[in-house]
Design an enzyme around this catalytic site. Sequence first.
Site, short mmCIF file in Angstrom:
data_model
loop_
_atom_site.label_atom_id
_atom_site.label_comp_id
_atom_site.label_asym_id
_atom_site.label_seq_id
_atom_site.Cartn_x
_atom_site.Cartn_y
_atom_site.Cartn_z
CB VAL A 1 -8.48 -6.04 1.83
CG1 VAL A 1 -9.58 -5.82 2.88
CG2 VAL A 1 -9.10 -6.53 0.51
CE LYS A 2 -4.40 0.33 -1.93
NZ LYS A 2 -5.22 0.90 -0.85
NE ARG A 3 -6.08 -9.27 2.50
CZ ARG A 3 -5.75 -8.43 3.48
NH1 ARG A 3 -5.03 -7.35 3.22
NH2 ARG A 3 -6.11 -8.66 4.73
CG ASP B 1 -2.28 0.62 0.92
OD1 ASP B 1 -2.29 1.80 0.53
OD2 ASP B 1 -3.31 -0.06 1.07
#
Lengths: 321, 321
Positions: free
Chosen positions: B111-113, A115
């Site tokens: 969540v940027k999975r 991120d």
Amino acid sequence: MDKLIEAIKATQNPSVVGLDPTDQVVPAALIDSFREEVADQVDDPAEIPAMQRAVAYFEFNRAIIDAIAGIVPAVKPQIAMYEALGPAGVDTYEMTCEYAQSQGLYVLGDVKRGDIGSTAAAYAKHLGGLAANNGEALDLWHEDAVTVNPYLGTDGITPFVDAAQAADKDMFVLVRTSNPSSKEIQELELADGTRLYERVADLVEGWGADTIGASGYSRVGAVVGATHPEQGKQLRERMPHTFFLVPGYGAQGGTAADVAGMFDEQGSGAIVNSSRGIIGAWRKNGGYSDGMSADDMLGLVASSARDAALAMRDDLEAALA
Amino acid sequence: MDKLIEAIKATQNPSVVGLDPTDQVVPAALIDSFREEVADQVDDPAEIPAMQRAVAYFEFNRAIIDAIAGIVPAVKPQIAMYEALGPAGVDTYEMTCEYAQSQGLYVLGDVKRGDIGSTAAAYAKHLGGLAANNGEALDLWHEDAVTVNPYLGTDGITPFVDAAQAADKDMFVLVRTSNPSSKEIQELELADGTRLYERVADLVEGWGADTIGASGYSRVGAVVGATHPEQGKQLRERMPHTFFLVPGYGAQGGTAADVAGMFDEQGSGAIVNSSRGIIGAWRKNGGYSDGMSADDMLGLVASSARDAALAMRDDLEAALA
């Protein structure tokens, strides 16, 4: 990376077991065996399916950890399999990491976080968290390393490097992943003729430059899939201070011969992961029946995993000889 | 994406509040106020720092949610801030999502999975999980959408698209992130003259093609930072069926004028996030003192957040007029 390299030397085994429990590899009867115990503990019956798996997956992992400790240097729990159970699964992930460390295993948390800088600093607490009241950093997740996604660039990486350095831990950045579609982005040719994954490789080598240990490898490793043997060999030369985590051996199709070129001349420089091939080995043993006791099932899972881990060690040893 | 677009219409407000609690925005005295209660509940005193934050962050979020429900259509909890507290924080994340949904807010889980196909399928359970005993999919995380990283390519994306379609939910893929270093990778020029983020944009538009709703937008949105106004404007034209989540307004430097070009001609097509500018607004109000009661602190946090959310709505409205 010196701690991992020491552990590999101690076991003479550059492999890591992926602890990726799913309904495909955890015996259904084992999951069912916890149903009543769990039903007594939850307020809402809707919580039962997740909770009984959270318990069963931990028992499954513990049996495997006990069976492979001393044979393999490391385990790699994949947090996605635990998040699939909701927050109860995340507890099982952390308990698995803690138990594996207690049995002397190096724990590589496969979390693939990434991120912007301020948020990456929060994720980096996976490697060393809040200050306790005595000022010491609390280890909330019990991981020795985590995997990280590079798409955000340097400011998303630096907080992990700093946390790794402060806590004597490591990280592995995705460079060339093992899956078929990875070529759509990672192999794109850039205007100067290099491929995107090569550019990422150069960034990774740079990100680790200030953290090179006695082994010659930095704290910033790279994920390079076993399914790309030629690219892996070229990356080994391109990234002389970068240790490789190599997924894709076994179930995904990579062989010991495929990964041999990702090691350095001393037989170091890489650790090879197998998940389903080890933790699901019991399914090929023929000894399973739904009527088995939970203890017998765990015994079968454990002995099959141990045999498969030994076979993988010998397979790698032969290819690296 | 129709559900989100309806919620935006109902509030006449294309903005989302980032619920990113940290020690910088949650009053220290609020965290301290839970110390004794927590100390009575934990076995190990080392758990106190994480547990007292897990409780305080939830109360902080609840006060903000109560203050902004009906004014904004959506919230965006950033899971990194919760993972920073270990598993106890992940419980707070899920409780926050559930509470926000119960107050009528659309919950965008940041969540940027991202992972290979089989693992992405596990992560996709964020959008719809295990089968309950009646066969219905359990909603374990209470998110209406999640953010996803594209570095793994199509097979890491498809499981999320399928899960979104099955559960009437959405996803947002990182295309051009708001942070300074993002240019190192996302702006790389490819051999054919396009930039990497443009290629990713084309993939995203394709990934959503089979999920276009009545609004004309697909279930596969894109993350496009407010800090790149020109690129955002071009991406708006390049991705006609892709809804944008726009971070970077406020604390990161993006203005309403910067984001105006990311909306379509009807004033739809994007939702703008602000985190610190809303949840940390109390710090600029001058009304805080360490001696305040916890209730008074939460009241100040809430009223400041509400005022800031209204000001942001008006700021966007003026820029889009």
